[in-house]
Each structure stands twice: as structure tokens, then as C-alpha cells.
Write a protein that holds these residues in place. Structure first.
Motif, PDB file in Angstrom:
ATOM      1  N   ILE A 162     -31.416 -48.562 -11.133  1.00 17.45           N
ATOM      2  CA  ILE A 162     -32.240 -47.429 -11.527  1.00 17.45           C
ATOM      3  C   ILE A 162     -32.013 -46.210 -10.628  1.00 17.45           C
ATOM      4  CG2 ILE A 162     -34.286 -47.887 -10.115  1.00 17.45           C
ATOM      5  CD1 ILE A 162     -35.960 -47.440 -12.676  1.00 17.45           C
ATOM      6  N   ARG A 163     -31.383 -46.414  -9.470  1.00 14.40           N
ATOM      7  CA  ARG A 163     -31.138 -45.315  -8.539  1.00 14.40           C
ATOM      8  C   ARG A 163     -29.696 -44.782  -8.609  1.00 14.40           C
ATOM      9  NH1 ARG A 163     -34.998 -45.009  -4.243  1.00 14.40           N
ATOM     10  NH2 ARG A 163     -36.664 -46.539  -4.536  1.00 14.40           N
ATOM     11  N   ASN A 164     -29.001 -45.136  -9.653  1.00 14.86           N
ATOM     12  CA  ASN A 164     -27.618 -44.673  -9.806  1.00 14.86           C
ATOM     13  C   ASN A 164     -27.623 -43.190 -10.173  1.00 14.86           C
ATOM     14  OD1 ASN A 164     -24.980 -44.101 -10.578  1.00 14.86           O
ATOM     15  ND2 ASN A 164     -24.678 -46.064 -11.601  1.00 14.86           N
ATOM     16  N   ASN A 165     -27.534 -42.335  -9.153  1.00 18.16           N
ATOM     17  CA  ASN A 165     -27.614 -40.895  -9.390  1.00 18.16           C
ATOM     18  C   ASN A 165     -26.482 -40.387 -10.276  1.00 18.16           C
ATOM     19  OD1 ASN A 165     -26.383 -41.639  -6.680  1.00 18.16           O
ATOM     20  ND2 ASN A 165     -25.521 -39.607  -6.954  1.00 18.16           N
ATOM     21  N   SER A 166     -25.321 -41.044 -10.238  1.00 21.59           N
ATOM     22  CA  SER A 166     -24.205 -40.634 -11.086  1.00 21.59           C
ATOM     23  C   SER A 166     -24.526 -40.869 -12.557  1.00 21.59           C
ATOM     24  CB  SER A 166     -22.938 -41.399 -10.704  1.00 21.59           C
ATOM     25  OG  SER A 166     -22.553 -41.105  -9.379  1.00 21.59           O
ATOM     26  N   ALA A 167     -25.184 -41.992 -12.846  1.00 21.32           N
ATOM     27  CA  ALA A 167     -25.584 -42.275 -14.227  1.00 21.32           C
ATOM     28  C   ALA A 167     -26.648 -41.294 -14.691  1.00 21.32           C
ATOM     29  CB  ALA A 167     -26.094 -43.710 -14.332  1.00 21.32           C
ATOM     30  N   TRP A 168     -27.571 -40.946 -13.812  1.00 19.24           N
ATOM     31  CA  TRP A 168     -28.578 -39.923 -14.162  1.00 19.24           C
ATOM     32  C   TRP A 168     -27.892 -38.595 -14.479  1.00 19.24           C
ATOM     33  CZ3 TRP A 168     -33.441 -40.634 -15.484  1.00 19.24           C
ATOM     34  CH2 TRP A 168     -34.137 -41.747 -15.019  1.00 19.24           C
ATOM     35  N   ASN A 169     -26.915 -38.231 -13.674  1.00 18.17           N
ATOM     36  CA  ASN A 169     -26.193 -36.983 -13.903  1.00 18.17           C
ATOM     37  C   ASN A 169     -25.484 -37.016 -15.254  1.00 18.17           C
ATOM     38  OD1 ASN A 169     -24.820 -34.406 -12.873  1.00 18.17           O
ATOM     39  ND2 ASN A 169     -23.071 -35.707 -13.355  1.00 18.17           N
ATOM     40  N   HIS A 170     -24.883 -38.151 -15.589  1.00 20.95           N
ATOM     41  CA  HIS A 170     -24.167 -38.262 -16.862  1.00 20.95           C
ATOM     42  C   HIS A 170     -25.143 -38.202 -18.035  1.00 20.95           C
ATOM     43  CE1 HIS A 170     -20.662 -39.109 -19.285  1.00 20.95           C
ATOM     44  NE2 HIS A 170     -21.293 -40.108 -19.887  1.00 20.95           N
ATOM     45  N   ARG A 171     -26.312 -38.771 -17.864  1.00 21.23           N
ATOM     46  CA  ARG A 171     -27.308 -38.703 -18.946  1.00 21.23           C
ATOM     47  C   ARG A 171     -27.713 -37.253 -19.214  1.00 21.23           C
ATOM     48  NH1 ARG A 171     -30.577 -42.477 -21.525  1.00 21.23           N
ATOM     49  NH2 ARG A 171     -32.245 -41.442 -22.691  1.00 21.23           N
TER      50      ARG A 171
END
Length: 354
Positions: free
Chosen positions: A199-208
Motif C-alpha cells: 500500500i506504500r508503493n509510491n511509484s504505483a500511486w504515481n502511475h495511478r
């Protein structure tokens, strides 16, 4: 690959007898000559011989493959290899197979990713790339090069109607539109799986965020959907900076004030999960409370209100005072940044007094 003991110089190999190796031209009396090993020095001397002849051939590909395995960051060798492949009209599919092997060991090499882009452009076929980058991200799910490459593939090969000129958008067939939309919807599903894993994967948040707002596929409901999505994740892990930054980014993108999310943030800050409004996501029993990041969010929301010129002066002063108190309360949770929180409090008070 050969070892130092079993290595045979290129000039002694069949088919290379005509090549006279060109040694590196170091400065006279070089103070600190680089101690290249025998294999690398011979490969580079042979490569320089090929370049001197302007030769683009199968043996050029053989030599350059040796070099990039020894030094995947040698951009000049990559460039010459790409030019050779294009001029010879070699099998780009076979080159992709080679890159599939190399990239997993050299994920942080700009040159490997740039070469792959060159090959994909020559093929004009991205069918392997989303699966390939997913495998690469399984090795290092926060690797910048992999994410940048994936976004390039998406934008270059699956441009949406909203991101095209009116003329180009009109030329898209219904079948193509459906295919493009399916690809982009798949990206949201892919990111959701990554965030379920971490849940803390900042790269995945950025991609979303990129998929939701930069792809042209967001639509009118994207903002509401993403605000709700961020809140649901924060209700699980309220001290997750990536999710708070995401929520802030969505609100800023939609020009919505931070205070709109204060009813959600307040129970997280006060450790009063039972007071969460029924319209907001329920807080997980495993959530770590109080959430100091929720306190920071509330402080920033009040500081934002203190800066609002359209508000009455007394309202601005009250907001500034509350923001300052909230900032100073963060010293208890984050004492290392004591000076920073005091500075933030002073900034809030200064704005209201202006």
C-alpha cells in the motif's frame, strides 16, 4: 561467457583475421590509466577497428553483444549496435529476446531501456511490452526506468481520443477505441493489485495518478473516484504518506480545498474512529491511530484557509491560530523535525497577520 583463462582474442578467431585491433588512445604519460581487464580491452579494441571501417555486419553484432554484457552502460556501443541492426534489417524479435535477458540484470541502465525503445519503434509492435514491464517491476517494483518506459509505451501506442487532435481522434475506429480503453482500464486494475501487495508503493500511486488524469481516460467521474480510493486506502493505513500525497494531488488537480477532506481526516487525527461520518470509509481496526499525517493534513487545510483572501480577517486569524497549534502538536510525534514544525506554525501566523 568465457573467463580470462579461456578467452580467445578476436583477432585469433575465424573470420576476424583481417581486423587490426585499435588500442585506446590514452593521454601521454597518463597518471591514472584505467585497469581494464583483458576481455574488455580486447573487445573495445576490436570494436574501434570495426567503427574505423564503418562496418555494420554480423560480426559487429557479435562484438557489441560481448561489450554490452561486460559494460551495459556503454551508450556509444548501444548506438552503433542499433544502427547496425536497422541497416542490416536484422530480426528485431531476436533482439528483444536478448533484451529480455539483459534488462533483468541491468534495470537501472538508461542505455538498455533506450535501446529497447529503439527496437520497439522499429517493430511497431508493443504486444510484449506491458507483460514484460510487469515482470521487470516484479523484480523491482519502484524502478524509475521501468515505470517511465511503461508510460511511454502506453502513450505512444495507445493514445486516447482525448489526447489526440480532433482530426486524429475522428479517424480512430470504434474497434480501436475499445482496444485503447481496455488497455487503460487494465492499468488501473494492475496498479490496484500492486497497492494491495504494498500500500506504500509510491511509484504505483504515481502511475495511478498518471492513468487517471494524464491518459485522457479519466472522464468526469475520475476525480470523485480517486478521492474515494485514496480515502479507502488511508482508512486502512492512515500514516501512509503516499496516499496522503495522492489525496492532496487529486484535490489540487480538481481545485478543491483541502478542508473538503477535513471531516474524514479529523477522526484519524483525534483517534476517534467511531465519529467517522457514515459517508466516509470505515476505519480499519488495525489502523495505527492517532495518525500524525492526518494532523499535518488538517494543519495544512487550516493554513490554506488562513491564506484565503476572500475570508473575513477574524476568520483568517482563527484559522491561522488553529493551524499553528496543529503544527506545533506534531513535535510530539515527529520531534526530529521540531524546528520545521515551529517554522510552519510561524508561517501560518505570519500569513494571517499580513
Amino acid at each position: 561467457m568465457a573467463t580470462e583463462e579461456t578467452y580467445v582474442p578476436w583477432a585469433q578467431k575465424e573470420g576476424y583475421e583481417d581486423l587490426v585491433p585499435v588500442p585506446q588512445n590514452d593521454a601521454p604519460n597518463c597518471l591514472v590509466p584505467i585497469a581494464y581487464d583483458t576481455m574488455y580491452r580486447d573487445c573495445m579494441d576490436t570494436f574501434r577497428a570495426l567503427v574505423a571501417k564503418g562496418e555494420k555486419s554480423e560480426r559487429t553484432l557479435e562484438v557489441t553483444q560481448w561489450i554490452i554484457r561486460l559494460n551495459p552502460g556503454h551508450y556509444s556501443v548501444w548506438k552503433y549496435r542499433a544502427d547496425t541492426l536497422l541497416e542490416m534489417k536484422s530480426s528485431m524479435t531476436e533482439e528483444l529476446d536478448l533484451l529480455d535477458q539483459l534488462v533483468q540484470y541491468h534495470l537501472k541502465s538508461y542505455q538498455v531501456w533506450q535501446h529497447r525503445r529503439t527496437i520497439i519503434l522499429a517493430l511497431n509492435d508493443p504486444s510484449r511490452e506491458l507483460d514484460f514491464t510487469a515482470k521487470a517491476l516484479a523484480i523491482d517494483e519502484k524502478n524509475y526506468h521501468t515505470w517511465a518506459y511503461r508510460q511511454w509505451v502506453l502513450c505512444h501506442f495507445w493514445s486516447t481520443a482525448r489526447s489526440l487532435s480532433p482530426e486524429d481522434a475522428a479517424a480512430l475506429s470504434r474497434e480501436r477505441r475499445d482496444q485503447v480503453e481496455q488497455v487503460w482500464r487494465g492499468e488501473l486494475e494492475y496498479v490496484d493489485k500492486l497497492l494491495e501487495s504494498d500500500i506504500r508503493n509510491n511509484s504505483a500511486w504515481n502511475h495511478r495518478f498518471f492513468v487517471s488524469f494524464e491518459s485522457g481516460m479519466g472522464g468526469d467521474d475520475a476525480g470523485k473516484r480517486e478521492i474515494q480510493y485514496a480515502k479507502e486506502k488511508l482508512a486502512i493505513s492512515p500514516n501512509n504518506p503516499s496516499a496522503w500525497n495522492y489525496l492532496r494531488g487529486v484535490l489540487a488537480r480538481l481545485s478543491i480545498p483541502l478542508s473538503s477532506a477535513s471531516p474524514f481526516a479529523t477522526p484519524l487525527a483525534l483517534n476517534t474512529p467511531a465519529s467517522m461520518p457514515p459517508t466516509e470509509p470505515a476505519i480499519s481496526p488495525a489502523a495505527e491511530l492517532p495518525a500524525y499525517l492526518a494532523i499535518e493534513f488538517l494543519a495544512d487545510a487550516r493554513a490554506e484557509e488562513a491564506r484565503a483572501q476572500e475570508r473575513a480577517q477574524d476568520e483568517r486569524e482563527k484559522a491561522a491560530k488553529e493551524a499553528a497549534e496543529l503544527f506545533r502538536s506534531l513535535i510530539e510525534y515527529d520531534p526530529i523535525r521540531r524546528n520545521y514544525w515551529n517554522w510552519q506554525a510561524q508561517q501560518a501566523e505570519t500569513v494571517a497577520a499580513a
